[in-house]
Design a protein around this motif. Sequence first.
Motif, PDB file in Angstrom:
ATOM      1  N   TRP A 112       0.841  -1.197   0.000  1.00 51.25           N
ATOM      2  CA  TRP A 112       0.000   0.000   0.000  1.00 51.25           C
ATOM      3  C   TRP A 112       0.881   1.254   0.000  1.00 51.25           C
ATOM      4  CZ3 TRP A 112      -4.820   1.011  -1.174  1.00 51.25           C
ATOM      5  CH2 TRP A 112      -5.785   0.010  -1.051  1.00 51.25           C
ATOM      6  N   ALA A 113       1.962   1.205   0.782  1.00 50.03           N
ATOM      7  CA  ALA A 113       2.875   2.350   0.838  1.00 50.03           C
ATOM      8  C   ALA A 113       3.506   2.604  -0.529  1.00 50.03           C
ATOM      9  CB  ALA A 113       3.945   2.112   1.893  1.00 50.03           C
ATOM     10  N   ALA A 138       0.934   4.119  -3.019  1.00 52.13           N
ATOM     11  CA  ALA A 138       0.710   5.555  -2.845  1.00 52.13           C
ATOM     12  C   ALA A 138       1.723   6.401  -3.603  1.00 52.13           C
ATOM     13  CB  ALA A 138       0.740   5.909  -1.363  1.00 52.13           C
ATOM     14  N   THR A 139       2.856   5.826  -3.983  1.00 53.66           N
ATOM     15  CA  THR A 139       3.881   6.597  -4.698  1.00 53.66           C
ATOM     16  C   THR A 139       3.627   6.667  -6.201  1.00 53.66           C
ATOM     17  OG1 THR A 139       5.359   4.699  -5.030  1.00 53.66           O
ATOM     18  CG2 THR A 139       5.621   5.957  -2.977  1.00 53.66           C
ATOM     19  N   LYS A 196      -3.415   3.810   5.556  1.00 60.29           N
ATOM     20  CA  LYS A 196      -3.398   5.273   5.590  1.00 60.29           C
ATOM     21  C   LYS A 196      -2.343   5.779   6.566  1.00 60.29           C
ATOM     22  CE  LYS A 196      -8.183   6.270   4.375  1.00 60.29           C
ATOM     23  NZ  LYS A 196      -9.449   6.820   4.865  1.00 60.29           N
ATOM     24  N   ILE A 229       1.131   5.161   5.025  1.00 63.52           N
ATOM     25  CA  ILE A 229       1.343   6.105   3.914  1.00 63.52           C
ATOM     26  C   ILE A 229       1.643   7.498   4.451  1.00 63.52           C
ATOM     27  CG2 ILE A 229       0.177   7.297   2.001  1.00 63.52           C
ATOM     28  CD1 ILE A 229      -1.344   4.577   1.536  1.00 63.52           C
ATOM     29  N   ARG A 230       0.876   7.940   5.435  1.00 61.19           N
ATOM     30  CA  ARG A 230       1.066   9.273   6.018  1.00 61.19           C
ATOM     31  C   ARG A 230       2.473   9.410   6.612  1.00 61.19           C
ATOM     32  NH1 ARG A 230      -3.618   9.519   8.050  1.00 61.19           N
ATOM     33  NH2 ARG A 230      -3.136   8.315   9.908  1.00 61.19           N
ATOM     34  N   SER A 274       5.199   9.299   3.855  1.00 59.81           N
ATOM     35  CA  SER A 274       5.176  10.485   2.992  1.00 59.81           C
ATOM     36  C   SER A 274       6.120  11.548   3.524  1.00 59.81           C
ATOM     37  CB  SER A 274       3.760  11.054   2.897  1.00 59.81           C
ATOM     38  OG  SER A 274       2.939  10.171   2.180  1.00 59.81           O
TER      39      SER A 274
END
Length: 190
Positions: A103-104, A107-108, A167, A170-171, A174
């Motif tokens: 998932w991480a 997100a990219t 989430k 990812i946060r 980021s």
Amino acid sequence: MMTKIPVPLHVTDVTVFSRALSKQLGDTSPAHLVLLNMVARAAGFQNLQHMRAATAARNRIGNRESESTPDARSVERTLNQFDALGRLQQWPSRRSVQTLALWALWATFPAEKVLSEKVVNAHLVTEHTFKDVATLRRTMISCGLMTRNRDGSDYRRVEQKPPAEAKAVIRNLSARRRARYASEGEAQIA
């Protein structure tokens, strides 16, 4: 002939609304409860009780979605797989951690953009350190995070809402990646 333009009406409290309506109707106004039921039926409900039950259910569902708290242990395990610059250091042994790590990476990638296999590979090389692009790419596809044509061309990120744990990962990553991009002058896929 004029077209009808719908005019929305939002009422914060139906009781206050019906009292104001009752005052305007004066002596011809029905009893308060009768008027409340009339307003509820005009709004598409069977009666006031039905409207209250539907509102309560909608509020419970809304609260349930907003109160979804991530499993901190899963998030921590996943974050431990990434270096200070937000790159995946090794392929996790636990399936749940693998999924969150993917998932991480998901997100990219840019949303709604068609990418070639070469571009996907080059991007994944910058996002991990253990040099196994094929495993990452294939697993992202098998997990439903990316799609591709049968011939291996036209990769695309699958747009979907990440779970709460994803989430959180990812946060956190980021922020690490922003520092990396700033220090290296590296740009994400445009």
